[in-house]
Design an enzyme around this catalytic site. Structure first.
Site, PDB file in Angstrom:
ATOM      1  N   ASN A 119      62.503  96.797  91.422  1.00 26.01           N
ATOM      2  CA  ASN A 119      61.513  97.833  91.714  1.00 26.01           C
ATOM      3  C   ASN A 119      61.560  98.224  93.185  1.00 26.01           C
ATOM      4  O   ASN A 119      60.660  98.890  93.688  1.00 26.01           O
ATOM      5  CB  ASN A 119      60.101  97.355  91.341  1.00 26.01           C
ATOM      6  CG  ASN A 119      59.084  98.478  91.441  1.00 26.01           C
ATOM      7  OD1 ASN A 119      59.403  99.637  91.230  1.00 26.01           O
ATOM      8  ND2 ASN A 119      57.860  98.146  91.785  1.00 26.01           N
ATOM      9  N   GLU A 492      42.059 107.870  88.344  1.00 29.15           N
ATOM     10  CA  GLU A 492      42.344 106.433  88.468  1.00 29.15           C
ATOM     11  C   GLU A 492      41.728 105.802  89.731  1.00 29.15           C
ATOM     12  O   GLU A 492      42.293 104.874  90.309  1.00 29.15           O
ATOM     13  CB  GLU A 492      43.859 106.180  88.413  1.00 29.15           C
ATOM     14  CG  GLU A 492      44.492 106.705  87.141  1.00 29.15           C
ATOM     15  CD  GLU A 492      45.989 106.443  87.037  1.00 29.15           C
ATOM     16  OE1 GLU A 492      46.501 105.581  87.777  1.00 29.15           O
ATOM     17  OE2 GLU A 492      46.644 107.108  86.216  1.00 29.15           O
ATOM     18  N   TYR A 520      59.157 100.589  98.609  1.00 28.52           N
ATOM     19  CA  TYR A 520      59.981 101.507  99.395  1.00 28.52           C
ATOM     20  C   TYR A 520      59.238 101.811 100.685  1.00 28.52           C
ATOM     21  O   TYR A 520      58.006 101.874 100.713  1.00 28.52           O
ATOM     22  CB  TYR A 520      60.284 102.812  98.649  1.00 28.52           C
ATOM     23  CG  TYR A 520      59.060 103.642  98.322  1.00 28.52           C
ATOM     24  CD1 TYR A 520      58.550 104.567  99.234  1.00 28.52           C
ATOM     25  CD2 TYR A 520      58.402 103.490  97.111  1.00 28.52           C
ATOM     26  CE1 TYR A 520      57.423 105.301  98.937  1.00 28.52           C
ATOM     27  CE2 TYR A 520      57.281 104.225  96.799  1.00 28.52           C
ATOM     28  CZ  TYR A 520      56.782 105.138  97.720  1.00 28.52           C
ATOM     29  OH  TYR A 520      55.657 105.874  97.425  1.00 28.52           O
ATOM     30  N   ARG A 523      55.496 101.337 101.532  1.00 24.52           N
ATOM     31  CA  ARG A 523      54.785 101.143 100.269  1.00 24.52           C
ATOM     32  C   ARG A 523      54.971  99.710  99.788  1.00 24.52           C
ATOM     33  O   ARG A 523      56.100  99.255  99.536  1.00 24.52           O
ATOM     34  CB  ARG A 523      55.305 102.128  99.238  1.00 24.52           C
ATOM     35  CG  ARG A 523      54.865 101.863  97.807  1.00 24.52           C
ATOM     36  CD  ARG A 523      53.452 102.278  97.569  1.00 24.52           C
ATOM     37  NE  ARG A 523      53.169 102.317  96.139  1.00 24.52           N
ATOM     38  CZ  ARG A 523      52.001 102.000  95.600  1.00 24.52           C
ATOM     39  NH1 ARG A 523      51.006 101.642  96.361  1.00 24.52           N
ATOM     40  NH2 ARG A 523      51.825 102.058  94.299  1.00 24.52           N
ATOM     41  N   TRP A 569      57.197  94.979  86.560  1.00 21.38           N
ATOM     42  CA  TRP A 569      56.478  95.022  87.830  1.00 21.38           C
ATOM     43  C   TRP A 569      55.498  93.874  87.990  1.00 21.38           C
ATOM     44  O   TRP A 569      54.590  93.924  88.828  1.00 21.38           O
ATOM     45  CB  TRP A 569      55.784  96.372  87.996  1.00 21.38           C
ATOM     46  CG  TRP A 569      56.786  97.492  88.126  1.00 21.38           C
ATOM     47  CD1 TRP A 569      58.149  97.382  88.136  1.00 21.38           C
ATOM     48  CD2 TRP A 569      56.500  98.890  88.261  1.00 21.38           C
ATOM     49  NE1 TRP A 569      58.736  98.617  88.273  1.00 21.38           N
ATOM     50  CE2 TRP A 569      57.759  99.561  88.347  1.00 21.38           C
ATOM     51  CE3 TRP A 569      55.326  99.627  88.321  1.00 21.38           C
ATOM     52  CZ2 TRP A 569      57.840 100.946  88.490  1.00 21.38           C
ATOM     53  CZ3 TRP A 569      55.418 101.014  88.463  1.00 21.38           C
ATOM     54  CH2 TRP A 569      56.658 101.649  88.552  1.00 21.38           C
ATOM     55  N   ASP A 607      52.721 105.086  80.488  1.00 21.93           N
ATOM     56  CA  ASP A 607      53.776 105.208  81.499  1.00 21.93           C
ATOM     57  C   ASP A 607      54.827 104.122  81.340  1.00 21.93           C
ATOM     58  O   ASP A 607      54.499 102.941  81.218  1.00 21.93           O
ATOM     59  CB  ASP A 607      53.187 105.104  82.908  1.00 21.93           C
ATOM     60  CG  ASP A 607      52.391 106.340  83.291  1.00 21.93           C
ATOM     61  OD1 ASP A 607      52.620 107.394  82.682  1.00 21.93           O
ATOM     62  OD2 ASP A 607      51.549 106.249  84.196  1.00 21.93           O
ATOM     63  N   CYS A 651      60.479 107.594  86.263  1.00 20.90           N
ATOM     64  CA  CYS A 651      60.814 108.134  87.581  1.00 20.90           C
ATOM     65  C   CYS A 651      61.977 107.377  88.217  1.00 20.90           C
ATOM     66  O   CYS A 651      62.232 106.223  87.910  1.00 20.90           O
ATOM     67  CB  CYS A 651      59.608 108.097  88.517  1.00 20.90           C
ATOM     68  SG  CYS A 651      58.870 106.489  88.788  1.00 20.90           S
ATOM     69  N   HIS A 702      56.561 111.754  97.032  1.00 18.97           N
ATOM     70  CA  HIS A 702      56.774 110.680  97.997  1.00 18.97           C
ATOM     71  C   HIS A 702      57.014 111.214  99.406  1.00 18.97           C
ATOM     72  O   HIS A 702      57.259 110.447 100.330  1.00 18.97           O
ATOM     73  CB  HIS A 702      57.947 109.796  97.557  1.00 18.97           C
ATOM     74  CG  HIS A 702      57.665 109.063  96.279  1.00 18.97           C
ATOM     75  ND1 HIS A 702      57.841 109.642  95.052  1.00 18.97           N
ATOM     76  CD2 HIS A 702      57.196 107.822  96.046  1.00 18.97           C
ATOM     77  CE1 HIS A 702      57.497 108.779  94.103  1.00 18.97           C
ATOM     78  NE2 HIS A 702      57.108 107.668  94.682  1.00 18.97           N
TER      79      HIS A 702
END
Length: 764
Positions: A119, A492, A520, A523, A569, A607, A651, A702
């Site tokens: 991830n 959310e 990333y 993040r 994740w 998702d 994604c 992003h």
């Protein structure tokens, strides 16, 4: 004597100091000097920590402001032309990562992809057929010298030339026959120059990461590997090269490098323990072997007895002087230390090992092999006790869950009607052509995070928190109605993370307080920990979604995270097959889907951004994974009426190889990341005649830049070349959680205006 080594250490710091430092630099709160001095302090702390623990080979250049691949692009002058007029240095570097929008400057970021099957993300290099490489070795050399100045001799880490080129892509418009690997002969002299400079600075070992050696490589790459490492090993007689592989078995690719005069090779014995026997038979007498015995991607304590048995096999063949003890891969993928964990149940905490503790495990195993058990007997005894306690704990298994797993039947893995018939029933939603929606989350502002923190500290009660969340939901609904979004989301605001939130509402999970890992750039995510059988004790989202739907007459999506993403994740239990854990998650989500439908929610999104991420690195292993991964999604999503519209989202992945499996998921609508990939992903959907509805992301969330209407119109026009207009949805490429409201409002307004314009054109 065996040598204790490490391949890389987490960058963010014990309390995410680097995250705050970088983000403060982006926002103008600190200048470049403060960024550089603060990051130097973090590096020195990490080197000293590893030295104090007793590690012998300590990595340098494993630090990055964003990711190690973009670092290499900058170091070798691989900077696309659109950034050439920016200020050299950090402005150019961060523009490649995030895009840049100011005054007369408006440039998008480079493409971002998942780092193999993790991830973690990296910025994709862009290569021209006539690429001109230029060496800028300052970062690599400076960090080596920084460590040396505080008395620590490090082993610099660089990404190998073959893997670096294979990670990249041809620049848009390059001839079809051009492949970046063709640039190797031009790139190699700069690698040689870099190694020469490191040798001149006093380096004696270099770690060269070649992760592509665990993938399916064509035989013609053997020549490239041979030429590369025959050249690099001749740079300096004092410089020894260790080639590092990880995440899978090296297999027959060992032939690519084994006859080059390298000094050592690293293999991952956590993900691919069976490869040791083959390697021991083929490794030359001049090459040392680095054993990846400590799991660099999970958080369970190592089993010392098992690790020592494996290490002894290598020593019996090679001798102790040719054996290194190491993690399976860089510890970048694990949190900093369990020392910060104050709220995890003590029994479960005793089973855990984060990066700092893994360093100690490496050192302990090395001490046993060098000096015998008596040197660390207390550590050995404590480890045996922890491993045994986890194995026999009654908290691991749940009889009800085990019984549910036995009652699965084929009807639970398919929709009642085919898509075209469902599509007709779903017309009751009253959606226009080019329907607009967002992927789910809206900005998690400082105010949202502050109120959540107050709840955790007990400064407000649950009722006060719920009242705040409800007000945020209503503001979000009203904004979406105002700009004309067709299928709404609730934003959310009650969720900290798309996986952690659901984990907190499921049994079988436990949560760290400070277990952050980098995803990333700045993040960070805090993966929950699956320690036992998973089940849903009560509905997780129904009340909130019902409230949000009560505020609007437009359809509102129930938002859930899919079972494969929940698995990927999280830090996952390693005492049962991953398939079994995923099916347990799917059953829990299936129950939630059923309750949402019963509550009147007619659009439900599940998702699965990580389903491609989990694809094994070897093609011969794909079918097994894809069969159970898609089955898990089907198990979670198919227990609904045909009139209920099921969405999913994916994604930052290459879908071309798995498009048939995506079709088998049979979601009514799929939204995908598309904006950073130059529309190339749509080729797969066109080629395979994907039949269901699809929302290719119109813009990159992003990046902080706001796309213009003209840009969005041009992109949607391009999309129409691949996808039939009656199947297209209009949406961003991912959730909006990390963005600010000002950016979101402008970008979504432009997006909905473009959709309305295309509808008006169609109506004429």
């Amino acid at each position: 004597m065996v040598i204790s080594t490490n391949l890389g250490f987490p960058r963010m710091g014990a309390n995410r100091e680097l995250k705050r430092l970088v983000e403060n630099f982006w926002s103008g709160k600190v200048d470049e000097n403060a960024l550089l001095s603060g990051s130097k302090k973090i590096r020195e702390e990490h080197w000293s920590l590893q030295k104090k623990a007793g590690l012998e080979h300590i990595p340098s250049n494993d630090f990055s402001f964003y990711d190690q691949v973009v670092d290499h692009s900058y170091a070798f002058g691989v900077i696309p032309a659109r950034y050439k007029n920016l200020h050299p240095g950090l402005e150019t570097y961060f523009a490649m990562c995030r895009g840049l929008q100011k005054a007369e400057v408006d440039v998008p970021a480079c493409e971002m992809k998942k780092w193999f099957d993790t991830n973690y993300h990296y910025i994709v290099p862009e290569f021209e057929p006539n690429q001109q490489f230029t060496l800028n070795p300052a970062k690599i050399l400076d960090e080596f010298k920084e460590a040396k100045d505080i008395g620590i001799q490090t082993r610099p880490v660089i990404l190998g030339p073959i893997s670096y080129l294979l990670l990249g892509k041809p620049i848009r418009g390059a001839p079809h026959e051009f492949e970046p690997i063709q640039l190797l002969s031009k790139l190699l002299p700069l690698y040689e120059e870099l190694l020469s400079k490191l040798a001149g600075a006093g380096a004696t070992w270099i770690q060269v990461d070649e992760p592509f050696l665990v993938t399916d490589l064509s035989s013609n790459l053997k020549k490239e590997y041979s030429s590369a490492y025959n050249a690099l090993t001749k740079v300096s007689p004092q410089l020894k090269i260790l080639i590092a592989t990880y995440f899978e078995r090296i297999g027959t690719n060992i032939d690519f490098v084994i006859n080059t005069p390298i000094s050592a090779i690293h293999i991952d014995l956590v993900r691919a323990p069976g490869q040791l026997e083959t390697i021991l038979k083929s490794i030359p007498s001049t090459v040392s072997l680095s054993l990846g015995l400590i799991n660099g991607r999970n958080i369970w304590k190592a089993n010392f007895d098992a690790a020592l048995t494996t290490a002894q096999k290598a020593i019996d063949t090679l001798g102790s002087e040719r054996v290194f003890i190491a993690p399976s891969c860089s510890l970048l993928h694990t949190p900093h230390s369990v020392q910060a964990e104050k709220k995890i149940d003590p029994e479960i905490l005793d089973w855990l090992s984060f990066a700092t503790e893994k360093i100690k495990e490496i050192v302990t195993i090395s001490k046993v092999l060098n000096d015998g058990n008596q040197s660390v007997q207390s550590e050995i005894d404590a480890n045996r006790k922890s491993v045994q306690n986890r194995k026999t704990s009654p908290r691991i298994h749940n009889a009800v869950v085990q019984e549910k797993m036995k009652t699965l039947n084929p009807d639970m893995f398919k929709r009642k009607l085919p898509f075209r018939e469902r599509q007709k029933q779903q017309q009751k939603l009253g959606l226009p052509s080019f329907p607009t929606t967002t992927v789910g989350s809206f900005p998690q502002t400082k105010e949202v995070r502050a109120v959540r923190a107050k709840l955790k500290k007990g400064e407000i009660d649950q009722a006060g928190y719920d009242d705040f969340v409800n007000k945020e939901i209503e503001k979000c609904i009203r904004f979406q109605e105002k700009i004309g979004i067709d299928v709404l989301v609730h934003g959310e605001f009650e969720r900290n993370d798309m996986v952690e939130f659901f984990g907190e509402n499921l049994e079988g999970y436990v949560f760290s307080g400070n277990g952050w890992v980098q995803s990333y750039g700045s993040r960070c995510i805090k993966p929950p920990i699956i320690f036992g059988d998973v089940f849903r004790p009560k509905p997780m989202t129904v009340d909130v979604i019902k409230y949000a739907q009560s505020l609007t007459k437009k359809p509102l999506k129930g938002m859930l995270t899919g079972p494969v993403t929940m698995l990927q994740w999280s830090f996952v239990r390693d005492d049962q097959p991953r398939k079994d854990t995923t099916f347990q998650l799917a059953l829990a989500i299936r129950e939630e889907v059923h309750d949402l439908e019963a509550a009147g929610i007619s659009v439900i999104q599940i998702d699965e951004p990580a389903i491609r991420e989990g694809l094994p690195l070897r093609k011969e292993d794909w079918n097994e994974y894809l069969n159970w991964a898609v089955d898990a999604f089907l198990l979670s999503s198919t227990g609904v009426d045909s009139s209920t519209q099921i969405h999913t989202h994916m994604c930052y992945s290459d879908f071309n190889d798995i498009i048939e499996s995506i079709q088998r998921m049979d979601a009514d609508v799929i939204t995908i990341e598309n904006s950073r990939s130059d529309l190339k992903l749509l080729n797969a959907f066109e080629k395979h005649e994907y039949t269901n509805e699809i929302g290719p992301g119109l813009y990159d969330i992003h990046s902080p830049r706001v796309p213009s209407k003209e840009e969005l119109k041009a992109r949607l026009q391009e999309i129409l070349k691949y996808i039939s207009k009656d199947l297209i949805w209009v949406n961003p490429d991912c959730g909006l959680k990390t963005r600010g409201w000002a950016e979101v409002e402008s970008a979504l307004k432009n997006m909905t205006d473009v959709a309305k314009e295309f509808r008006s054109i169609e109506a004429k």
